[in-house]
Scaffold this motif. Structure first.
Motif, mmCIF file in Angstrom:
data_model
loop_
_atom_site.group_PDB
_atom_site.id
_atom_site.type_symbol
_atom_site.label_atom_id
_atom_site.label_comp_id
_atom_site.label_asym_id
_atom_site.label_seq_id
_atom_site.Cartn_x
_atom_site.Cartn_y
_atom_site.Cartn_z
ATOM 1 N N GLY A 340 -24.872 -27.741 -75.673
ATOM 2 C CA GLY A 340 -24.906 -29.095 -75.136
ATOM 3 C C GLY A 340 -26.300 -29.676 -75.269
ATOM 4 O O GLY A 340 -27.305 -28.952 -75.207
ATOM 5 N N LEU A 341 -26.375 -30.990 -75.477
ATOM 6 C CA LEU A 341 -27.644 -31.692 -75.671
ATOM 7 C C LEU A 341 -27.928 -32.577 -74.474
ATOM 8 O O LEU A 341 -27.096 -33.422 -74.101
ATOM 9 N N TRP A 342 -29.094 -32.390 -73.865
ATOM 10 C CA TRP A 342 -29.562 -33.229 -72.754
ATOM 11 C C TRP A 342 -30.669 -34.143 -73.267
ATOM 12 O O TRP A 342 -31.694 -33.659 -73.780
ATOM 13 N N LEU A 343 -30.468 -35.455 -73.164
ATOM 14 C CA LEU A 343 -31.451 -36.444 -73.605
ATOM 15 C C LEU A 343 -32.140 -37.087 -72.411
ATOM 16 O O LEU A 343 -31.591 -37.138 -71.308
ATOM 17 N N LYS A 344 -33.335 -37.612 -72.655
ATOM 18 C CA LYS A 344 -34.109 -38.297 -71.614
ATOM 19 C C LYS A 344 -33.814 -39.791 -71.665
ATOM 20 O O LYS A 344 -33.869 -40.409 -72.734
ATOM 21 N N ASN A 345 -33.499 -40.367 -70.490
ATOM 22 C CA ASN A 345 -33.237 -41.802 -70.438
ATOM 23 C C ASN A 345 -34.528 -42.571 -70.166
ATOM 24 O O ASN A 345 -35.622 -41.990 -70.117
ATOM 25 N N ALA A 354 -24.229 -34.940 -75.315
ATOM 26 C CA ALA A 354 -23.209 -34.447 -76.242
ATOM 27 C C ALA A 354 -23.002 -32.967 -75.994
ATOM 28 O O ALA A 354 -23.905 -32.262 -75.521
ATOM 29 N N GLU A 355 -21.807 -32.501 -76.322
ATOM 30 C CA GLU A 355 -21.508 -31.082 -76.167
ATOM 31 C C GLU A 355 -20.464 -30.661 -77.176
ATOM 32 O O GLU A 355 -19.657 -31.467 -77.643
ATOM 33 N N GLN A 356 -20.515 -29.378 -77.523
ATOM 34 C CA GLN A 356 -19.529 -28.783 -78.411
ATOM 35 C C GLN A 356 -19.242 -27.369 -77.926
ATOM 36 O O GLN A 356 -20.131 -26.504 -77.966
ATOM 37 N N GLU A 425 -38.598 -34.530 -75.385
ATOM 38 C CA GLU A 425 -37.642 -35.594 -75.637
ATOM 39 C C GLU A 425 -36.222 -35.190 -75.251
ATOM 40 O O GLU A 425 -35.419 -36.040 -74.863
ATOM 41 N N ALA A 426 -35.913 -33.903 -75.383
ATOM 42 C CA ALA A 426 -34.561 -33.428 -75.091
ATOM 43 C C ALA A 426 -34.603 -31.908 -75.011
ATOM 44 O O ALA A 426 -35.618 -31.277 -75.342
ATOM 45 N N PHE A 427 -33.522 -31.325 -74.552
ATOM 46 C CA PHE A 427 -33.371 -29.874 -74.640
ATOM 47 C C PHE A 427 -31.903 -29.549 -74.866
ATOM 48 O O PHE A 427 -31.003 -30.330 -74.525
ATOM 49 N N VAL A 428 -31.679 -28.398 -75.496
ATOM 50 C CA VAL A 428 -30.337 -27.968 -75.873
ATOM 51 C C VAL A 428 -30.045 -26.645 -75.181
ATOM 52 O O VAL A 428 -30.852 -25.715 -75.241
#
Length: 695
Positions: A340-345, A354-356, A425-428
């Motif tokens: 899963g992808l965690w983005l910064k707002n 997003a997730e798979q 910026e993000a983490f997975v």
């Protein structure tokens, strides 16, 4: 039939002998190639004699064929060693070379000494020569494939025909001997045609002899990981099928009544057993781990990974595609089952974008939504959180509480941060791997490196979206700037009336000029209102206007300091233009000249002349002036002003843009401290009658 065999191999003998003479006398001699051609000529000649000799059997020629195969193997290995390592030493040091040489010698001994062949045949109850030549064919195809892949693109032209020719030879051999191995006797129909096929490739080998140049650039070329991986699979499949063929043969021999049926069923099951494991993701993961541990100094081909990701990123068209690509890329690198992808707002908080196949519990996902110290920990440490490492060395993660994921059935395996300019910026979050394994330093380095590349893609995508949003406002900003500029000029005209009203209020001419000025202001205001209704500036249609009348009106209206003087003897000067637009441009240039000339001895002049083709108007002053660098770099640059908040920086830009679009010219001549001259040339309007109506 015997005559066909004779002429088939006689043709091959003549072709190989001719090729041998050609390569011997060729200037570009390559001795392994010469030896291989000579051995091929000896082999084909021996088969030719065997067709006419009653004391010489076809099976006796197999030893010559083995020598021929060994010679071609040596040539291919030599070329391969030269391409990869730029020397031949590796050819004699490699374990693979020693193994192939040993196998060739064993088969050669069995074919040369009948007693040893009888001994082996009695033990295994089968002819080992067929299996040996099947292996030779597979080895030949592998060497050809590796040589072609290892050759740089610009050098493949030299070896193209060699690879095609030998690939065809070994492919035919594989077909002949695999069928012979299956039925335990020589497939004579296919075997007799090999002479013709070998003769047909000699022209291609002759072309190769003239092109055979090896790599000499002094660069170390390492073995592509993909080449070794798939070549080894090919070799393994070949060995597997050979063993299954032996087993099928014995099944047939063991039960004569149902032998063929049992053999067919067995071979089908063998093929099924071969296909099913290699379509399994877990089997592929096990194979990759095994080869990474035992066959490579480095676990990853970094260049290949980088190029693959770069090419894939170039094809993405939206943020949604990028999100899925980030998850797929990281899961494929470590053989993870999902992520899963965690983005910064905009507020700096992270959310699941997003997730798979993210098999996390609701509590785990909720904890990730509300966690406050995880992003800070990732930003400070800048490393991959490995829960396998956490279970064996928990002291490494004393700075953060990871207990919500520390239970027996937790699917969380890795948390990979994505940094851009050292900012998170993000983490997975990646779930458990298909094959449990411990990541080493290379795995962590690759994840961080790929993470930076993916973070750059995210930042670029975000910047592109911001740019697209900014472009939506650009039209409105530009419209506002032009409207404010026009309003500023109108305010300046009305301000002149107010300043001079007390002094000239009893002068009838002043009232006439005031009415004309106010009438002009009203027209311009109506024009501005229409622009606001339309949403963007609309180009007005040109008409024939009297430039002399416009110049006089401007000179009369600008009664400020210093006053504007007009120098012209023209009553009419017809040009094709939008009267309001042209008046605004000249008014703005005159206003700028007055602003630049504030000393007591300052002056501003308008000079209007014409020739046969052009009307020329000059706006001159003796003010502060400009240097050439300012004129070249900043004068006509939109929204660049030296007046601070008092100016919009679009007057000169608007003037040049309008004049040039109307086939005119504008030129600036200025020196610091000596004043400035704007020279504008506009083509004269072509009048239809002697007394045209001019606005």
């Amino acid at each position: 039939m015997e005559n066909y065999i004779y002429y088939s191999y006689l043709t091959a003998s003549v072709a190989y002998v001719t090729l041998f003479v050609f390569v011997v006398f060729n200037k570009n001699r390559h001795y392994p190639f010469i030896i291989a051609v000579l051995c091929s000529a000896i082999w084909s000649t021996s088969v030719t004699f065997a067709t006419k000799s009653s004391h010489y059997f076809y099976a006796d020629t197999l030893a010559h064929e083995t020598i021929r195969n060994g010679a071609w193997f040596f040539l291919l290995a030599a070329l391969l060693s030269k391409q990869r390592y730029n020397n031949y030493k590796q050819l004699f040091k490699g374990h693979t070379s020693i193994a192939i040489t040993t196998f060739v010698l064993i088969i050669l001994c069995l074919e040369s000494f009948p007693e040893s062949l009888k001994l082996v045949t009695s033990v295994i109850d089968a002819d080992p020569r067929f299996a040996g030549h099947v292996v030779f064919a597979v080895l030949g195809l592998i060497l050809v494939e590796q040589l072609y892949r290892s050759t740089p693109l610009k050098q493949r032209w030299n070896l193209k025909f060699l690879c095609i020719s030998l690939g065809a030879v070994f492919a035919v051999d594989l077909l002949v001997y695999s069928k012979s191995l299956l039925f335990n006797h020589l497939d004579f129909a296919l075997w007799q045609s090999r002479g013709v096929t070998n003769a047909m490739i000699t022209p291609f080998l002759a072309i190769t002899a003239t092109r055979l140049k090896l790599n000499s650039d002094g660069q170390d070329l390492t073995t592509p990981r993909k080449t070794i991986f798939y070549t080894t699979i090919l070799f393994g499949c070949g060995v597997y099928l050979i063993l299954m063929s032996f087993a099928g043969f014995y099944i047939k021999r063991a039960n004569t009544e149902w032998g063929e049926t049992a053999q067919a069923v067995f071979i089908f099951l063998a093929l099924l057993l071969l296909v099913v494991p290699f379509t399994s993701g877990k089997i592929r993961a096990l194979v990759k781990v095994y080869f990474s541990k035992h066959f490579f100094h480095y676990s990853y081909d970094y260049r290949e990974e980088w190029l693959k990701i770069s090419k894939a990123l170039a094809k993405l068209e939206s943020l949604e595609e990028l999100k899925g690509f980030i998850i797929n890329t990281l899961t494929d690198l470590v053989e993870s089952t999902g992520g899963g992808l965690w983005l910064k707002n905009d507020q700096g908080r992270f959310f699941l974008a997003a997730e798979q196949n993210l098999r996390l519990t609701a509590q785990e996902i909720d904890y990730l939504h509300n966690v406050g110290d995880l992003p800070l920990y990732l930003a400070n440490k800048q490393w991959v959180i490995d829960f396998f490492e956490l279970s064996h060395a928990p002291e490494v993660y004393d700075d953060i509480d990871l207990s919500p994921w520390c239970y027996e059935d937790s699917q969380v395996w890795l948390i990979v941060p994505l940094f851009h300019l050292n900012k998170l910026e993000a983490f997975v979050v990646l779930t458990q791997a298909r094959v449990p394994r411990k990541l080493n330093w290379e795995d962590h380095d690759l994840l961080k490196t790929v993470g930076m590349q993916l973070a750059n893609a995210l930042a670029l995508n975000r910047a592109s979206e911001e740019l697209a949003n900014n472009r939506q406002f650009e039209t409105y900003h530009r419209l506002s700037a032009f409207l404010v500029h026009d309003l500023k000029n109108l305010v300046a005209q009305i301000s002149l009336i107010v300043r001079n009203a007390e002094k000239h209020k009893h002068n009838p001419d002043f009232f006439d000029d005031t009415i004309d000025t106010l009438n002009n202001v009203v027209k311009k205001m109506h024009h501005i209102v229409e622009q606001l209704k339309q949403g963007e500036p609309q180009a007005a249609a040109n008409s024939v206007v009297n430039l002399a009348a416009i110049a006089r009106s401007i000179a009369q209206q600008h009664l400020g300091s210093p006053p504007v003087t007009l120098d012209t003897d023209l009553d009419e000067c017809p040009v094709s233009a939008d009267k309001i637009k042209l008046t605004n441009i000249l008014t703005n240039l005159v206003q700028n000249a007055q602003d630049a000339t504030r000393n007591s001895s300052g002056w501003v002049k308008l000079e209007l002349t014409k020739n046969q083709d052009y009307a020329q108007i000059k706006i001159m002053d003796n003010g502060v002036g400009m240097d050439q660098q300012f004129i070249a770099e900043r004068l006509f640059k939109p929204f660049d002003t030296t007046k601070g908040n008092a100016g919009m920086g679009i007057g000169a830009y608007e003037a040049r843009d309008y004049i040039t679009k109307n086939a005119g010219q504008i030129h600036v001549d200025s020196k610091p401290g000596q004043g400035t001259t704007f020279t504008i040339k506009l083509p004269l309007a072509k009048l239809i009658s002697d007394k045209p109506r001019i606005q």
